[in-house]
Scaffold this motif. Structure first.
Motif, mmCIF file in Angstrom:
data_model
loop_
_atom_site.group_PDB
_atom_site.id
_atom_site.type_symbol
_atom_site.label_atom_id
_atom_site.label_comp_id
_atom_site.label_asym_id
_atom_site.label_seq_id
_atom_site.Cartn_x
_atom_site.Cartn_y
_atom_site.Cartn_z
ATOM 1 N N TRP A 135 -2.675 -10.678 -6.912
ATOM 2 C CA TRP A 135 -2.755 -10.131 -4.783
ATOM 3 C C TRP A 135 -2.418 -8.559 -4.464
ATOM 4 O O TRP A 135 -2.454 -7.775 -3.559
ATOM 5 C CB TRP A 135 -1.730 -10.694 -3.941
ATOM 6 C CG TRP A 135 -2.940 -12.076 -4.051
ATOM 7 C CD1 TRP A 135 -2.288 -13.242 -4.309
ATOM 8 C CD2 TRP A 135 -3.802 -12.532 -3.596
ATOM 9 N NE1 TRP A 135 -3.234 -14.078 -3.731
ATOM 10 C CE2 TRP A 135 -3.989 -13.471 -3.557
ATOM 11 C CE3 TRP A 135 -4.569 -11.534 -2.647
ATOM 12 C CZ2 TRP A 135 -5.171 -14.232 -2.645
ATOM 13 C CZ3 TRP A 135 -6.257 -12.037 -1.896
ATOM 14 C CH2 TRP A 135 -6.080 -13.938 -1.808
ATOM 15 N N GLU A 136 -1.631 -8.163 -5.793
ATOM 16 C CA GLU A 136 -1.041 -6.608 -4.841
ATOM 17 C C GLU A 136 -1.893 -5.508 -4.474
ATOM 18 O O GLU A 136 -1.555 -4.801 -3.826
ATOM 19 C CB GLU A 136 -0.504 -5.770 -6.323
ATOM 20 C CG GLU A 136 0.448 -4.413 -6.250
ATOM 21 C CD GLU A 136 0.969 -3.326 -7.348
ATOM 22 O OE1 GLU A 136 1.397 -2.754 -7.253
ATOM 23 O OE2 GLU A 136 1.066 -4.416 -8.434
ATOM 24 N N PRO A 137 -2.927 -5.054 -5.281
ATOM 25 C CA PRO A 137 -3.631 -4.091 -4.105
ATOM 26 C C PRO A 137 -3.862 -4.504 -2.769
ATOM 27 O O PRO A 137 -4.208 -3.537 -2.037
ATOM 28 C CB PRO A 137 -5.078 -4.361 -4.978
ATOM 29 C CG PRO A 137 -5.059 -4.573 -6.395
ATOM 30 C CD PRO A 137 -4.010 -5.211 -5.648
ATOM 31 N N VAL A 138 -4.487 -5.956 -1.890
ATOM 32 C CA VAL A 138 -4.460 -6.601 -0.839
ATOM 33 C C VAL A 138 -3.279 -6.575 -0.204
ATOM 34 O O VAL A 138 -3.562 -6.008 1.283
ATOM 35 C CB VAL A 138 -4.974 -7.919 -0.707
ATOM 36 C CG1 VAL A 138 -5.113 -8.727 0.523
ATOM 37 C CG2 VAL A 138 -6.308 -7.823 -1.593
ATOM 38 N N ARG A 142 -2.159 -3.705 1.087
ATOM 39 C CA ARG A 142 -3.096 -2.599 2.147
ATOM 40 C C ARG A 142 -2.320 -3.906 3.329
ATOM 41 O O ARG A 142 -1.824 -3.183 4.983
ATOM 42 C CB ARG A 142 -4.297 -2.927 2.202
ATOM 43 C CG ARG A 142 -4.998 -1.680 1.522
ATOM 44 C CD ARG A 142 -5.217 -0.732 2.173
ATOM 45 N NE ARG A 142 -5.600 -0.975 3.144
ATOM 46 C CZ ARG A 142 -7.246 -1.339 3.609
ATOM 47 N NH1 ARG A 142 -8.447 -1.447 3.039
ATOM 48 N NH2 ARG A 142 -7.610 -1.472 4.866
ATOM 49 N N LEU A 143 -2.093 -5.003 3.434
ATOM 50 C CA LEU A 143 -1.221 -5.946 4.166
ATOM 51 C C LEU A 143 0.267 -5.492 4.796
ATOM 52 O O LEU A 143 0.081 -5.075 5.878
ATOM 53 C CB LEU A 143 -1.546 -6.992 3.886
ATOM 54 C CG LEU A 143 -2.782 -7.606 3.661
ATOM 55 C CD1 LEU A 143 -2.475 -8.903 3.532
ATOM 56 C CD2 LEU A 143 -3.623 -7.277 5.165
ATOM 57 N N ALA A 144 0.421 -4.891 3.443
ATOM 58 C CA ALA A 144 1.937 -4.101 3.840
ATOM 59 C C ALA A 144 2.152 -3.049 4.971
ATOM 60 O O ALA A 144 3.260 -2.580 5.601
ATOM 61 C CB ALA A 144 2.768 -4.519 2.787
ATOM 62 N N ALA A 145 1.207 -2.411 4.158
ATOM 63 C CA ALA A 145 1.317 -0.624 5.083
ATOM 64 C C ALA A 145 0.451 -1.088 6.460
ATOM 65 O O ALA A 145 1.299 0.086 7.304
ATOM 66 C CB ALA A 145 0.141 -0.123 4.556
ATOM 67 N N ALA A 146 0.300 -2.328 7.034
ATOM 68 C CA ALA A 146 -0.084 -2.701 7.971
ATOM 69 C C ALA A 146 1.120 -2.790 9.700
ATOM 70 O O ALA A 146 1.101 -3.427 9.900
ATOM 71 C CB ALA A 146 -1.677 -2.890 8.492
ATOM 72 N N GLY A 147 2.238 -3.108 8.605
ATOM 73 C CA GLY A 147 3.214 -4.232 8.939
ATOM 74 C C GLY A 147 3.571 -5.301 8.762
ATOM 75 O O GLY A 147 5.001 -5.485 8.739
ATOM 76 N N HIS A 148 2.864 -5.951 8.012
ATOM 77 C CA HIS A 148 2.938 -7.568 7.933
ATOM 78 C C HIS A 148 4.087 -7.753 6.245
ATOM 79 O O HIS A 148 4.131 -6.890 5.736
ATOM 80 C CB HIS A 148 1.563 -7.907 7.344
ATOM 81 C CG HIS A 148 0.895 -8.377 9.340
ATOM 82 N ND1 HIS A 148 0.768 -8.674 9.454
ATOM 83 C CD2 HIS A 148 -0.845 -7.305 8.892
ATOM 84 C CE1 HIS A 148 -0.053 -8.463 10.770
ATOM 85 N NE2 HIS A 148 -0.722 -6.974 10.111
ATOM 86 N N ALA A 187 -8.831 -6.893 2.512
ATOM 87 C CA ALA A 187 -7.725 -6.120 3.281
ATOM 88 C C ALA A 187 -8.530 -6.221 4.675
ATOM 89 O O ALA A 187 -7.753 -6.331 5.894
ATOM 90 C CB ALA A 187 -7.085 -5.781 2.652
ATOM 91 N N ASP A 188 -9.114 -5.066 4.633
ATOM 92 C CA ASP A 188 -9.900 -4.455 5.795
ATOM 93 C C ASP A 188 -10.229 -6.419 6.808
ATOM 94 O O ASP A 188 -10.173 -6.363 8.094
ATOM 95 C CB ASP A 188 -11.026 -4.793 6.055
ATOM 96 C CG ASP A 188 -10.977 -2.243 5.585
ATOM 97 O OD1 ASP A 188 -9.538 -2.851 5.869
ATOM 98 O OD2 ASP A 188 -11.694 -1.458 5.066
ATOM 99 N N LEU A 189 -11.280 -7.079 6.063
ATOM 100 C CA LEU A 189 -11.350 -8.594 6.831
ATOM 101 C C LEU A 189 -10.127 -9.691 7.021
ATOM 102 O O LEU A 189 -9.977 -10.055 8.138
ATOM 103 C CB LEU A 189 -11.819 -8.841 6.015
ATOM 104 C CG LEU A 189 -13.743 -8.523 5.840
ATOM 105 C CD1 LEU A 189 -13.612 -9.680 4.563
ATOM 106 C CD2 LEU A 189 -14.498 -8.541 6.769
#
Length: 285
Positions: A41-44, A47-53, A273-275
């Motif tokens: 799952w690392e690439p996804v 991205r989610l962590a970079a958005a603050g999650h 990740a966008d979805l």
């Protein structure tokens, strides 16, 4: 957080982020499928962590070396769901967003059906609602596409066939995985106490299916749900995808990725990740 325990079993966890940015304070749980690990799952996740999650991905039952109980019944979907509930509890989370791929999607569907109060949003990747899938096996070419599930019921033989060096990677490549990622996944399982023990734990998920307490998971889901399916998937037919809305009573969204294989998190992590980031907003309190 790098692990949690349940009933004497120890599960390894990878954590990204801390909800210090744009997240809603609800952790995102990423559940891997067969034959992968949390690392897939690392690439996804990044991205989610970079958005603050705050993102948590466990090596699930059978995959974590410290969580390999004996016997098929120990791998029933109800046990797999309770493992995820224990992870949420260990993380101090009353509710979670859950994203599952392949078998991880089955667990995610079951979690939302059996514990709706714990799930803010559900994102199922590749695999439709289990009841829709079971019906498709009985009424469509899904029966032929699922041949490996019957093979996995045999005691010992699957481990001998795909447990040889390179055997699991070969099988993943035939299912559409890239050679590089197939070798990565085989190496990841081998590093977790040896390939054969890891395979037995992973295959026991299939062998436990006849022992599910909720046969076929004939339960509806009210959680805001998104199904992400790809038309290049060699294991999941469109018939079962189209039947899924019957089993979702809450808001439902289908996203079809064209020209993509079954391995969506590997093949199109940014699109996925966008979805997911868009879908997380539908579960705002």
């Amino acid at each position: 957080m790098d692990s949690f325990t349940r009933d004497g079993l120890r599960f390894d966890v990878i954590e990204w982020g801390d909800d210090g940015g744009g997240g809603d304070g609800v952790p995102v749980l990423l559940l891997h499928g067969f034959p992968q690990t949390a690392a897939s799952w690392e690439p996804v996740a990044r991205r989610l962590a970079a958005a603050g999650h705050r993102v948590l991905a466990p090596d699930q039952r059978g995959y974590s070396p410290g969580a390999r109980p004996e016997g098929r019944r120990a791998y029933r979907v109800e046990e797999l769901v309770d493992d995820v509930v224990a992870l949420a509890d260990a993380a101090g989370a009353q509710t979670v967003h859950v994203v599952g791929h392949d078998w991880g999607a089955v667990v995610a569907w079951a979690l939302a059906a059996l514990h709706p109060e714990r799930v803010r949003t559900l994102t199922a990747v590749s695999v439709p609602h289990p009841a829709a899938f079971v019906k498709a096996i009985a009424t469509s070419r899904q029966f032929a596409l699922s041949w490996y599930m019957y093979f996995f019921q045999l005691p010992g033989l699957p481990e001998r066939v795909i447990g040889r060096p390179g055997g699991l990677a070969d099988a993943a490549r035939r299912a559409g995985q890239s050679p590089e990622r197939a070798r990565r996944d085989e190496a990841a399982l081998t590093a977790r106490g040896g390939l054969r023990p890891a395979l037995t734990g992973a295959i026991n998920w299939y062998r436990a299916m006849p022992f599910w307490e909720h046969r076929g998971l004939q339960l509806t889901v009210a959680t805001p749900t998104m199904l992400v399916w790809s038309d290049g998937d060699v294991a999941i037919s469109r018939v079962s995808v189209d039947a899924t809305p019957r089993w979702v009573t809450g808001p439902y969204r289908l996203e079809v990725l064209h020209g993509v294989s079954h391995w969506i998190p590997d093949e199109t992590p940014d699109r996925l990740a966008d979805l997911v980031l868009e879908h997380l907003g539908t579960g705002a309190a």
